[in-house]
Design a protein around this motif. Sequence first.
Motif, PDB file in Angstrom:
ATOM      1  N   TYR A 196       0.822  -1.219   0.000  1.00  0.00           N
ATOM      2  CA  TYR A 196       0.000   0.000   0.000  1.00  0.00           C
ATOM      3  C   TYR A 196       0.854   1.267   0.000  1.00  0.00           C
ATOM      4  N   GLU A 197       2.120   1.157   0.353  1.00  0.00           N
ATOM      5  CA  GLU A 197       3.014   2.319   0.325  1.00  0.00           C
ATOM      6  C   GLU A 197       3.389   2.721  -1.104  1.00  0.00           C
ATOM      7  N   VAL A 198       3.329   1.748  -2.038  1.00  0.00           N
ATOM      8  CA  VAL A 198       3.771   2.007  -3.401  1.00  0.00           C
ATOM      9  C   VAL A 198       2.675   1.721  -4.430  1.00  0.00           C
ATOM     10  N   GLN A 199       1.430   1.611  -3.966  1.00  0.00           N
ATOM     11  CA  GLN A 199       0.268   1.432  -4.837  1.00  0.00           C
ATOM     12  C   GLN A 199      -0.833   2.369  -4.350  1.00  0.00           C
ATOM     13  N   ASP A 200      -1.624   2.899  -5.287  1.00  0.00           N
ATOM     14  CA  ASP A 200      -2.641   3.859  -4.850  1.00  0.00           C
ATOM     15  C   ASP A 200      -4.063   3.319  -4.895  1.00  0.00           C
ATOM     16  N   GLN A 201      -4.257   2.080  -5.390  1.00  0.00           N
ATOM     17  CA  GLN A 201      -5.612   1.513  -5.381  1.00  0.00           C
ATOM     18  C   GLN A 201      -5.578   0.010  -5.129  1.00  0.00           C
ATOM     19  N   LEU A 202      -6.543  -0.435  -4.349  1.00  0.00           N
ATOM     20  CA  LEU A 202      -6.750  -1.848  -4.052  1.00  0.00           C
ATOM     21  C   LEU A 202      -8.100  -2.237  -4.638  1.00  0.00           C
ATOM     22  N   VAL A 203      -8.080  -3.081  -5.656  1.00  0.00           N
ATOM     23  CA  VAL A 203      -9.289  -3.502  -6.357  1.00  0.00           C
ATOM     24  C   VAL A 203      -9.749  -4.834  -5.769  1.00  0.00           C
ATOM     25  N   MET A 204     -10.913  -4.840  -5.119  1.00  0.00           N
ATOM     26  CA  MET A 204     -11.398  -6.032  -4.429  1.00  0.00           C
ATOM     27  C   MET A 204     -12.000  -7.024  -5.422  1.00  0.00           C
ATOM     28  N   SER A 205     -11.127  -7.589  -6.228  1.00  0.00           N
ATOM     29  CA  SER A 205     -11.545  -8.512  -7.292  1.00  0.00           C
ATOM     30  C   SER A 205     -11.862  -9.905  -6.771  1.00  0.00           C
TER      31      SER A 205
END
Length: 338
Positions: free
Chosen positions: A227-236
């Motif tokens: 999460y420090e190096v990504q801006d979105q979490l897609v709950m796939s």
Amino acid sequence: MKQAKALLTAATFTLSTGAMVFAAGTAHAATTLRLGHTFNPGEASYELLGELGERVEERTDGELKIQVFPSEQLGSEVQLLQQSKNGSIDIVVPGYSGASTLLPAMEISNAPFIFQSWDEARHILEGEAYQPIFDELKEQHNLVPLAKTWYWGWRNLTFNGDEVHNVEDMKGLKVRVPESPAWVEMVKAFDASPTPIPFSEVYLALQQGTVDGQENPIPTIYSRKFYEVQDQLVMSRHMLQSQVVLMNAQKFESLSESHQEVLREVVQELAQENYELQTGREDSMLEELRAGGNINVIEDIDRASFEEAAVQARENLVDRWGEEDYRRVMTAIENYRN
């Protein structure tokens, strides 16, 4: 008198010697099993597998012991599988994808969008649909299951850049994947670019923009700080990751029936405790990610668009898995849903 005393001394010596022999025999009567796994401190599975020996020993009055080697002390997942197959260790806890290095059909459970719930997955993996695959695993590779499901988590996507809500939004994105056909075919079916990168290098690859995203269960995304190096979490929730507890078949069959029963009973108890503990941690980790504001959690996705694309990915893997095994599993899933 001297003769009587000599006879008494001889009898005492004989009894004493017999007692020592009996005691020595008793001391060596315990069977010790060696278990190797890849989990690290702080993970639910590490904690619970650490309790396995104590519970088994208590229920067998010390006759059966378990020596646990965690954190890849005895080798990688694939190496541990080979060691268990050959009998140098007794018990391993690989993922189904890891077990597919021995028998490709084991990987069917990792097929993208194949399961809709944990209850559905358990019904299939622990039921008749998967039993022929486990029979083949025993016949070809000398391994039998102590627990067929050991929950790890649903895998989800993370990205940098424009938000991903449907499969069309993934076109052209570079996605880090393990070097496994199921993952490669899935990402290709999403019209994205699968990029195999060693797990230890994923954080740096995300940070440097070598890839646009990756996919993993929530506990991995959280513990590895993606999460420090990504801006979105897609709950796939595109794949279910489950481990399977396997044992060398010859060693298992060498145990008494009562010890076999205790061993399976304790492992399956721990598997259920693991599910409760792991899902609880997943929920709390996800809430913390939401509250932290470092990553945008996207839940309003067009799941149907992903599922439709995943069908082609699965079809591309049927030859690898085996037509009969795959169709049997899919029929069982359809019957369960109906």
